[in-house]
Design an enzyme around this catalytic site. Structure first.
Site, PDB file in Angstrom:
ATOM      1  CB  CYS A   2       2.822   4.001   0.200  1.00 46.48           C
ATOM      2  SG  CYS A   2       2.574   3.740   1.948  1.00 46.48           S
ATOM      3  NE  ARG A  30       0.386   4.724  -5.226  1.00 47.21           N
ATOM      4  CZ  ARG A  30      -0.114   3.720  -5.931  1.00 47.21           C
ATOM      5  NH1 ARG A  30      -0.684   3.966  -7.091  1.00 47.21           N
ATOM      6  NH2 ARG A  30      -0.044   2.494  -5.495  1.00 47.21           N
ATOM      7  CD1 TRP A  78      -3.860   6.096   3.657  1.00 47.40           C
ATOM      8  CD2 TRP A  78      -3.440   3.959   4.152  1.00 47.40           C
ATOM      9  NE1 TRP A  78      -4.995   5.566   4.215  1.00 47.40           N
ATOM     10  CE2 TRP A  78      -4.770   4.262   4.533  1.00 47.40           C
ATOM     11  CE3 TRP A  78      -2.954   2.674   4.397  1.00 47.40           C
ATOM     12  CZ2 TRP A  78      -5.610   3.316   5.120  1.00 47.40           C
ATOM     13  CZ3 TRP A  78      -3.795   1.733   4.967  1.00 47.40           C
ATOM     14  CH2 TRP A  78      -5.118   2.053   5.327  1.00 47.40           C
ATOM     15  CG  ASN A 105       2.768   0.676  -1.576  1.00 45.72           C
ATOM     16  OD1 ASN A 105       2.009   0.683  -0.616  1.00 45.72           O
ATOM     17  ND2 ASN A 105       2.369   0.513  -2.820  1.00 45.72           N
ATOM     18  N   GLY A 106       3.346  -1.208   1.220  1.00 47.63           N
ATOM     19  CA  GLY A 106       2.848  -2.553   1.496  1.00 47.63           C
ATOM     20  C   GLY A 106       3.045  -2.921   2.954  1.00 47.63           C
ATOM     21  CD  GLU A 488     -20.185   6.103  -5.934  1.00 45.64           C
ATOM     22  OE1 GLU A 488     -19.924   5.164  -5.161  1.00 45.64           O
ATOM     23  OE2 GLU A 488     -19.316   6.881  -6.368  1.00 45.64           O
ATOM     24  CE  LYS A 492     -17.358   9.193  -4.393  1.00 44.68           C
ATOM     25  NZ  LYS A 492     -17.318   7.917  -4.972  1.00 44.68           N
ATOM     26  CD  GLU A 495     -15.074   8.344  -1.069  1.00 40.48           C
ATOM     27  OE1 GLU A 495     -14.042   7.746  -0.758  1.00 40.48           O
ATOM     28  OE2 GLU A 495     -15.656   8.143  -2.151  1.00 40.48           O
ATOM     29  CG  HIS A 511     -39.118  -4.174   5.190  1.00 41.03           C
ATOM     30  ND1 HIS A 511     -40.158  -5.022   5.510  1.00 41.03           N
ATOM     31  CD2 HIS A 511     -39.188  -3.980   3.848  1.00 41.03           C
ATOM     32  CE1 HIS A 511     -40.811  -5.348   4.407  1.00 41.03           C
ATOM     33  NE2 HIS A 511     -40.248  -4.726   3.375  1.00 41.03           N
ATOM     34  CE  LYS A 614      -8.426   7.267  -7.579  1.00 40.65           C
ATOM     35  NZ  LYS A 614      -9.863   7.597  -7.525  1.00 40.65           N
TER      36      LYS A 614
HETATM   37  O1  M6R Z   1      -9.139   1.104  -7.464  1.00 39.59           O
HETATM   38  P1  M6R Z   1     -10.437   0.411  -7.141  1.00 39.59           P
HETATM   39  O2  M6R Z   1     -11.528   0.767  -8.082  1.00 39.59           O
HETATM   40  O3  M6R Z   1     -10.270  -1.068  -6.970  1.00 39.59           O
HETATM   41  O4  M6R Z   1     -10.850   0.987  -5.713  1.00 39.59           O
HETATM   42  C1  M6R Z   1     -11.958   0.473  -5.035  1.00 39.59           C
HETATM   43  C2  M6R Z   1     -12.336   1.352  -3.868  1.00 39.59           C
HETATM   44  O5  M6R Z   1     -11.290   1.426  -2.954  1.00 39.59           O
HETATM   45  C3  M6R Z   1     -12.713   2.772  -4.321  1.00 39.59           C
HETATM   46  O6  M6R Z   1     -13.760   2.759  -5.242  1.00 39.59           O
HETATM   47  C4  M6R Z   1     -13.117   3.635  -3.106  1.00 39.59           C
HETATM   48  O7  M6R Z   1     -14.310   3.160  -2.567  1.00 39.59           O
HETATM   49  C5  M6R Z   1     -13.210   5.101  -3.500  1.00 39.59           C
HETATM   50  N1  M6R Z   1     -12.612   5.910  -2.472  1.00 39.59           N
HETATM   51  C6  M6R Z   1     -14.600   5.568  -3.672  1.00 39.59           C
HETATM   52  O8  M6R Z   1     -14.692   6.922  -3.972  1.00 39.59           O
END
Ligand code: M6R
Length: 619
Positions: A2, A30, A78, A105-106, A488, A492, A495, A511, A614
């Site tokens: 949010c 966000r 969100w 927000n929250g 990673e 990527k 997502e 394994h 985000k």
């Molecule tokens: O703001 P932060 O670095 O704490 O966020 C952590 C994760 O939520 C963030 O890295 C998330 O995995 C991203 N969407 C990855 O691209």
């Protein structure tokens, strides 16, 4: 989660709508399940809200314009309580003629009990949200007090959970009142106008003067100024600071997407994160590291807590920090940390890594670590956010604003900052296993140019991705520091392109995961440098042969000059030579570009992938 924006300006300005819509545009990363706003007009509150992206709200406002106003609040959501519908979108209104409007927000954890109470009193609800409960409580409190700040103070003390709240009332047309607990809110200070935002992006187009709020504080803004109190009513000053970047940094700058721009900013993100960390003699000097040298010399363990991409940065850091300091390093997903009774004491250094500085899971882990007596350091990209403020010390990454939901430049900056921290500890403790911190820092300073070389050679990666739009599964293998890079790369792709992707330690293949290999299965392999110790390079080359023999299509990321991989690779993507520990800063870049391009080839929203937000400010 949010985005929230508030604005109050001169009676005659009538620009609240413009300011709030611009702020929502900058905060949409966000959360983008719905958007809405409320303006305080001469005739009371006017509001509009729509499920879906901000563009839906814009269309609704074009179809049915709202009157000009000097005061407004806005929200981009969100969803947590209640699906992404028009009715559940914020603002929520309450009171006669809906004279009060609220955005949130929250999560209000005790909203059920509060709602039961209000229902028993005959209050009617129009949404499934926890937020609407607060709107009704606030309206009732205003009816008793005729003071929006006083009403806010009364209500926040009844709420449990995490929240940022912004409220306006038709009877106080030149006031916006905000409150925060465990959720972000910053004040923007203008001339004759003031702003509130979940982060400074909300108002960066208008002012770079900002004010940090503390935990459990209420702020009231008017055109003339601001007033801050704690939840118990004690006046507070807040902490003023200057934002170091400007509106241009939060624009796309000619790129099609924020993510593409941020990938191309990576050489700068690394260079800027290294800037100013050494003195004239090459010694590391970390002004922000306010934990005493004696305490740092005597730590017996380091625990890194983080989530998502930041946790992979932590995994990379573990290899380097252990190597340089000989202090054992554990890396823990922040949301698991405090639920397993971790062995942490006063000689443990807990390092949190977070781009936003607001990730609730990471914040809770830091608080738990502090309760256990650990020293806490935050590696963070967002000035004044909650995690660095609550940590004993902070090492800011200087990646600039990261707006795309998928993290890229922050990842590289996080690795860089953790390396700076590791080298600083090594310098204090007299360890580096052969090379001096100054030598390693000098090599790090050469990395931005190498990242640029990788970026300049990405055409083949883009072509490969463009032909893979129908691919249903991609595997990623790596070893040593290449293992978190593989993780990673898979994250990527998940997502951004919604493709099943898995990252494995290449040694683990035999394994079990090798059973996944069938003819045509694309597999990325992050190959360690031929200079790696313990014959690691040869072992990964063998892994490539094993999967190739079973029909995998192998896309290999290898150093320039590494000819051993050529016979077994369907594709070779080259990165410049560098020390094995620094290689992740290069090898991850092709994987980011691949995910970006594949998502684009599938026609997906690169910057705002489905279901994500985000800053994850709920647990
Ligand atoms: O703001 P932060 O670095 O704490 O966020 C952590 C994760 O939520 C963030 O890295 C998330 O995995 C991203 N969407 C990855 O691209």
């Amino acid at each position: 989660m949010c985005g929230i924006v508030g604005y109050v300006g001169p009676e005659t300005s009538g620009r609240a709508l413009e300011v709030v819509m611009e702020g929502l545009g900058r905060l949409e990363y966000r959360g983008y399940d719905s958007a809405g706003l409320a303006l305080v007009t001469a005739d009371g509150i006017a509001s509009e809200k729509r499920a879906g992206k901000l563009s839906n709200l814009k269309e609704a406002l074009e179809a049915s314009p709202v009157p000009e106003a000097p005061t407004a609040i806005g929200h981009t959501r969100w969803a947590t309580h209640g699906g992404p519908t028009d009715a559940n979108a914020h603002p929520h209104r309450a009171g006669g003629d809906g004279r009060l409007a609220l955005v949130h927000n929250g999560i209000i954890e005790n909203f059920h009990a509060l709602k039961e109470r209000l229902l028993a009193e005959g209050v009617a609800f129009t949404s499934e949200t926890d937020t609407e409960v607060v709107a009704h409580l606030l309206s009732q409190a205003f009816d008793r007090t005729s003071d929006l700040t006083g009403a806010m103070q009364e209500v926040v003390n009844e709420l449990h959970g995490a929240f940022t709240l912004l409220a306006v009332h038709a009877d106080e047309p030149h006031t916006v009142v905000g409150a925060r607990r465990n959720s972000p809110l910053v004040v923007g200070l203008g001339e004759g106008e003031n702003y509130l935002g979940s982060d400074v992006a909300a108002f960066i187009g208008h002012t770079r003067h900002a004010l940090e709020l503390g935990q459990d504080q209420i702020v009231t803004i008017t055109p003339e100024g601001y007033h801050v109190i704690d939840f118990d009513g004690t006046p507070s000053d807040g902490k003023a600071y200057e934002v170091t970047w400007d509106a241009a940094a939060a624009e796309k700058g000619g790129y099609a997407t924020y993510m593409e721009k941020e990938i191309h900013e990576q050489p700068h993100a690394v260079a800027d994160t290294l800037l100013g960390r050494t003195d004239a003699s090459g010694r590391l000097v970390l002004d922000e590291m306010v934990i005493s040298e004696d305490d740092l010399r005597t730590i017996t363990k380091i625990v890194i807590v983080a989530c998502g991409t930041a946790s992979y940065a932590g995994m990379v850091a573990k290899y380097a920090i252990e190597r340089w300091t000989r202090v054992p390093v554990e890396v823990e997903l922040a949301h698991e940390f405090r639920y397993r009774d971790p062995v942490v004491d006063t000689r443990t250094l807990v390092v949190s890594i977070s781009q936003s500085g607001e990730t609730m899971d990471t914040l809770m882990a830091v608080r738990h670590a502090k309760e256990l007596g650990a020293k806490t350091v935050s590696i963070c990209n967002t000035h004044g956010s909650t995690i660095p403020r609550e940590s004993d010390a902070v090492l800011y990454t200087h990646a600039g604003p990261e707006i795309a939901v998928a993290s890229t430049k922050a990842f590289l900056a996080q690795i860089t900052a953790s390396y700076v921290l590791g080298l600083y500890l090594a310098q204090l403790r007299g360890e580096t296993y052969g090379r001096s911190p100054a030598e390693i820092m000098a090599e790090l300073h050469g990395v931005p140019d190498k990242i640029q070389q990788v970026l300049d050679g990405m055409n083949r990666v883009k072509e490969i991705a463009s032909f893979m739009a129908d691919t249903r599964s991609v595997l990623f293998l790596g070893r040593h520091v290449g293992y978190p890079v593989a993780m990673e790369g898979a994250l990527k792709l998940k997502e951004l392109a919604y493709i099943h992707a898995e990252g494995f330690a290449a040694g683990e293949l035999k394994h079990g995961p090798i059973a996944l290999i069938e003819p045509g299965q694309p597999v990325f392999v992050v190959v360690p440098s031929p200079d790696s110790e313990h014959g690691l390079h040869g072992k990964v080359v063998s892994n490539i042969q094993e999967i190739r023999a079973r029909g995998a299509r192998t896309i290999v990321i290898a150093e320039e000059g590494d000819q051993d991989v050529v016979p077994f690779a369907d594709e070779v993507i080259r990165v410049p030579r560098t020390s094995p520990l620094l290689a992740p800063l290069l090898t991850v870049v092709p994987l980011q570009v691949f995910a970006l391009q594949l998502s684009t080839a599938k026609g997906l929203d690169v910057d705002q992938p489905r279901n994500l937000a985000k800053s994850v400010t709920v647990e």
